[in-house]
Scaffold this active site. Structure first.
Site, short mmCIF file in Angstrom:
data_model
loop_
_atom_site.label_atom_id
_atom_site.label_comp_id
_atom_site.label_asym_id
_atom_site.label_seq_id
_atom_site.Cartn_x
_atom_site.Cartn_y
_atom_site.Cartn_z
N ASP A 219 -2.01 8.34 -5.17
CA ASP A 219 -3.06 7.42 -6.74
C ASP A 219 -3.24 8.97 -7.30
O ASP A 219 -4.82 9.10 -6.27
CB ASP A 219 -2.79 5.97 -6.18
CG ASP A 219 -1.52 5.35 -6.57
OD1 ASP A 219 -0.39 6.28 -6.53
OD2 ASP A 219 -1.86 4.69 -5.49
N ASP B 70 -1.65 1.22 -3.03
CA ASP B 70 -2.39 0.14 -3.01
C ASP B 70 -1.91 -0.74 -3.49
O ASP B 70 -1.82 -2.14 -2.91
CB ASP B 70 -3.64 0.44 -4.22
CG ASP B 70 -3.78 0.69 -5.20
OD1 ASP B 70 -2.70 0.83 -5.46
OD2 ASP B 70 -4.81 1.18 -6.01
N ASP C 130 3.99 -0.26 -4.13
CA ASP C 130 3.95 0.52 -3.55
C ASP C 130 4.20 0.78 -1.94
O ASP C 130 5.10 1.13 -1.91
CB ASP C 130 2.66 1.59 -3.62
CG ASP C 130 2.01 1.41 -4.74
OD1 ASP C 130 2.74 2.34 -5.83
OD2 ASP C 130 1.05 1.04 -4.80
#
Length: 919
Positions: free
Chosen positions: A342, A637, A641
């Site tokens: 990310d 997070d 995900d």
């Protein structure tokens, strides 16, 4: 629980819920919460009963290798050699104790580390929203639940907005289930008393149960049961203790142990036959020799050393902010070849702040409208406490609130003056959020989200004269402002609005966000972490591909990627404007690429950035990498995900800003949300495997030196340089502690200069075996036999005379002076093996020239070897048992050269083996 059977919690209105729980809709006071915490206890499940320690210790004494040694000891007693029997059983007990201690410490380490990451929850205390550990929850607490949260206790919903729960932990059903705060009527029976519905608790639409997770939306609820009183607690009481399954690494080491043990048994059988047929000893004595060979070659210390290596790596990673949730992930880290990361919070600092704004028609009133709309269309909250104002919630939304505060606005007052009546929550597909609020006599719809998505629903923009049509030129001006901000690495948020009447409350969701008026753009900046460029450079140096996967706009992702060194500066191989079509790929373009094309792209391109990615696209990316044979690590997070985290070989969840769902799906939790911590974790994962490849040749090398005396006795018909007890002394005194020390080595500096280790590469391959047996072991064996023969030569006996004395020494018929010489010669051979093992330990480190680094456990093991040798030779009762005797002091000088001989021979021959050998 404070409720009675006559008042089912699901049948009460919100006010009645608070009254029944002797609480208020503003939550409990701190004083009352403390009182209830003492009464009901902490909100955690009771500890499950584990297998008793004494039974777990006996497990270490009854596995395959241990049983073999018990039988060997029994045979020694049957052969009227009790001292040998006790020595063999001592080996079993000592190794069993070490294995038990290491396994117990590893288990305690994992448990302690998991406790160090408390599950936090947002709740109201004294009327203020705050954050506390979930263990401090008590019945009567009012809690806030948001997307990605794990429900911390059984609670009754008071209000909800598009709230969906994942109940799979209780029901096994993967589809989210809607929840709302409406009371459920109880069934009435004859006397008018309510009767509980037969419907299970998990199916009641206004209850949220501990252990479930919020799939989307948000809500507020009041806790009515905690800890063991929850539905999840009742299930846990019925659950058996789950034992940790062996990791791939441990299974591979176990296979090595079984293979070497089988070889040892075969060699023992051959020794028995050769001794009986060619040396002329009786069956009983041949059996003793065979037992000695078996015991000497069984690698008892391997499993406890592997456990120690894994446990130490877990502890070291925790000190560097990587919390391991699954032990098997440590070994997999060493093979990671791709990291899909990310952007926000991992590659950047997660310190989002509004840096600039853009308005169609600049003016203070429009600026105020822009910030008001951003505040009202937000679920973040301000926490008023001594010191600076702190915002709680999503980092983007908290930045918007703090920007409003900086412009002398009060988000709390705005939200009270304009109460929210309806909400369409943000999701990763729509990329926007909308709320309907009451302002004066009318209603206003505010929408905020990704500029391109919001602009697509705008028909006008806010000018100084009011809304004006959003003509193509005006629309292009807004798009250009967005692109300008994005190209500088800003995250851009658009705010739009629409005034209306009561129809805004009834309009279908898919028609609500239409004919919007564009208010303006907010540009937020989250600076890259300063340590990330160096971490990415290390990944490339280590042969690890780094791929950014973000939901941000392509230009924003490209700018940040260039700032951290992931992409080349603008002007590379892409077209002159816009995102690089090869290196920066947006989700809409990814949908146009077939699976074969995607795999080709991933195979032949590096330093990729995927922007505007939806959760299913991220999952597809992970699956494509794995189909190419890559070992993939993924960061995440959010609740969306979780599929990618589960599909990856190693999943990293964010510990600071991550959701409970992501942490449960992950193998490792980053306590600092930092990409550099991932690189450090990979380094430790490689270190574990490297350490095992260090102590494997160490443990195996001594077997050659232990075998050599019996082979020489059979082939050359000379006395055995070592007896069985002395071989056991080598096994017990020189193998275990230094091997543990090698397993405790810090990761060496050169680890990140090598390509990733292939996933299925064997630990004990041909080069390692050649090095262990034919380089290190053979050198050690030749020195031991040379010392033994040289001692006899110095005593005045020739080779032929020594062969003639062999039967007398073997059958115990030799004169006392010859027996003493045999004991001294055996001590010399034993000493050369001990000092040779010290050289092997140094050779097995990274490089012996740099191998004098501090390692307390290794140096303790070396010191123990030397003390052990001194006790065996100098302490008369012990020397008598082990058939040893003090030798002339000059021989010690020759022994001191033994480590250097081993190092030099290893340095001469090992580089000829393939680079796989850990050096």
């Amino acid at each position: 629980m404070l409720l009675s059977a006559s008042q089912p919690i699901w049948s009460l209105p919100p006010e009645g819920v608070a009254a029944a729980l002797q609480s208020t809709l503003q939550g409990l006071s701190h004083l009352e919460a403390q009182r209830r915490l003492q009464r009901f206890g902490a909100n955690r499940l009771p500890s499950l009963r584990r297998r008793p320690l004494w039974l777990r210790f006996t497990d270490q004494l009854l596995h395959f290798m241990a049983l073999l040694l018990w039988v060997a000891g029994g045979l020694a007693f049957a052969a009227h050699m009790p001292q040998l029997g006790w020595a063999i059983w001592a080996v079993v007990l000592v190794n069993g104790l070490f294995s038990f201690v290491q396994e117990y410490q590893a288990e305690r380490t994992l448990a302690a580390l998991k406790r160090s990451l408390p599950h936090a929850v947002q709740l109201w205390r004294d009327g203020e929203l705050t954050t506390l550990a979930a263990a401090e929850l008590v019945p009567g607490d009012r809690i806030l639940l948001q997307e990605g949260d794990q429900v911390p206790a059984d609670a009754r919903l008071l209000r909800s907005v598009e709230l969906y729960l994942d109940l799979s932990v209780l029901t096994g059903e993967s589809l989210p289930v809607a929840r709302d705060g409406e009371p459920i009527a109880s069934l009435e029976v004859g006397d008018g008393q309510p009767k509980a519905s037969p419907m299970p608790m998990r199916e009641r639409a206004n209850l949220v149960l501990a252990g479930t997770t919020v799939a989307s939306g948000h809500g507020e609820a009041m806790v009515y049961a905690t800890g063991g009183e929850t539905e999840f607690g009742h299930v846990a009481h019925l659950t058996a203790v789950t034992e940790r399954s062996a990791s791939t690494l441990e299974m591979q080491v176990g296979q090595i142990v079984r293979m070497i043990t089988a070889i040892a048994v075969l060699m023992g059988v051959l020794t028995f036959g050769l001794s009986l047929l060619f040396v002329g000893v009786g069956p009983l004595e041949s059996l003793i020799f065979a037992v000695g060979i078996i015991v000497a070659n069984v690698p008892e210390g391997l499993l406890p050393t592997v456990t120690l290596a894994l446990a130490l790596s877990v502890q070291r990673m925790a000190r560097q902010n990587a919390l391991v949730r699954r032990l098997s992930a440590v070994e997999t880290l060493g093979s990671v070849s791709v990291i899909c990361s990310d952007k926000t919070g991992t590659l950047t600092c997660n310190r989002m702040a509004v840096e600039a704004t853009w308005l169609p028609a600049p003016g203070d009133d429009h600026q105020r409208t822009l910030l008001e709309g951003a505040c009202l269309c937000s679920n973040a909250h301000l926490e008023r406490s001594p010191g600076p104002v702190r915002a709680i919630g999503d980092p983007t939304e908290t930045a918007l609130l703090l920007a409003a505060v900086a412009h002398k606005l009060s988000p709390d007052s705005l939200q009270k003056e304009s109460p929210r009546l309806r909400e369409l929550p943000f999701d990763s597909h729509r990329r926007r959020m909308s709320v309907v609020v009451r302002q004066g006599d009318g209603l206003v719809l505010f929408t905020k989200g990704a500029p391109i998505e919001v602009l697509a629903h705008c028909s006008s923009e806010l000018s100084s004269a009011g809304p004006v049509a959003l003509e193509p030129s005006r629309r292009q001006r807004a798009v250009a402002a967005n692109d300008d901000f994005s190209s500088r690495g800003y995250r851009v948020i658009a705010v739009a609005m629409r005034q209306g009447g009561e129809d805004l409350l009834t309009t279908p969701n898919d028609q609500l966000e239409t004919k919007l008026v564009l208010v303006g753009l907010l540009a937020l900046y989250d600076p890259p972490r300063p340590e990330v460029p160096e971490a990415i450079r290390q990944c490339h140096q280590a042969g690890i591909k780094v791929t950014m996967v973000t939901g941000d706009y392509g230009l924003t992702a490209q700018a940040i990627a260039q700032q951290i060194g992931l992409l080349q500066p603008a002007g590379g191989e892409g077209p002159g404007s816009g995102s690089d079509p090869v290196r920066v790929i947006e989700g809409t373009h990814l949908d146009l690429i077939g699976d074969v094309q995607l795999r080709q792209l991933l195979k032949y391109r590096t330093r990729l950035v995927f922007a505007r990615m939806a959760p299913e696209q991220k999952l597809r990316l992970v699956q494509a990498y794995r189909a190419l044979g890559e070992v993939v690590a993924v960061t995440g997070d959010g609740v969306n995900d979780a599929p990618a985290l589960r599909a990856a070989d190693v999943g990293f969840a964010m510990g600071l800003e991550g959701t409970d769902v992501a942490r449960e799906a992950a193998d490792i939790v980053l306590l600092d949300d930092n990409f550099a911590t991932i690189v450090s974790a990979v380094r430790h994962g490689r270190g574990v495997v490297a350490n095992i490849c260090k102590f494997l040749p160490y443990v195996l090398a001594s077997n050659v030196a232990e075998m050599a005396p019996f082979l020489a006795m059979v082939i050359a018909q000379i006395p055995a340089a070592l007896n069985v007890l002395q071989i056991l002394a080598v096994d017990l005194g020189t193998d275990l502690l230094p091997a543990l020390g090698l397993g405790a080595e810090q990761p060496e500096p050169g680890l990140m200069h090598r390509p990733p280790r292939p996933r299925h590469a064997p630990l004990l391959d041909r080069p390692l075996m050649v090095r262990a047996y034919l380089v290190l072991g053979l050198t050690e064996a030749l020195m031991a036999m040379a010392g033994y023969l040289a001692f006899w030569h110095q005593a005045g006996l020739s080779w032929l005379e020594l062969r003639a004395l062999a039967p007398q020494l073997l059958h115990g018929q030799a004169p006392a002076e010859l027996v003493l010489l045999q004991h001294q010669a055996s001590s010399v051979a034993f000493g050369f093996i001990v000092f040779g093992q010290i050289g092997v330990a140094m050779a097995c480190r990274s490089s012996w020239r740099n191998g004098w680094r501090r390692n307390g456990l290794l140096w303790f093991g070396v010191g123990f070897e030397l003390v052990f040798l001194a006790v065996l030779v100098l302490v008369e009762p012990v020397a008598e048992v082990f058939a040893m005797a003090p030798f002339p002091l000059p021989w010690l000088g020759w022994m001191l050269l033994a480590p250097w001989v081993v190092l030099l021979v290893d340095d001469r021959f090992t580089p000829r083996l393939k680079p796989r050998v850990a050096r």
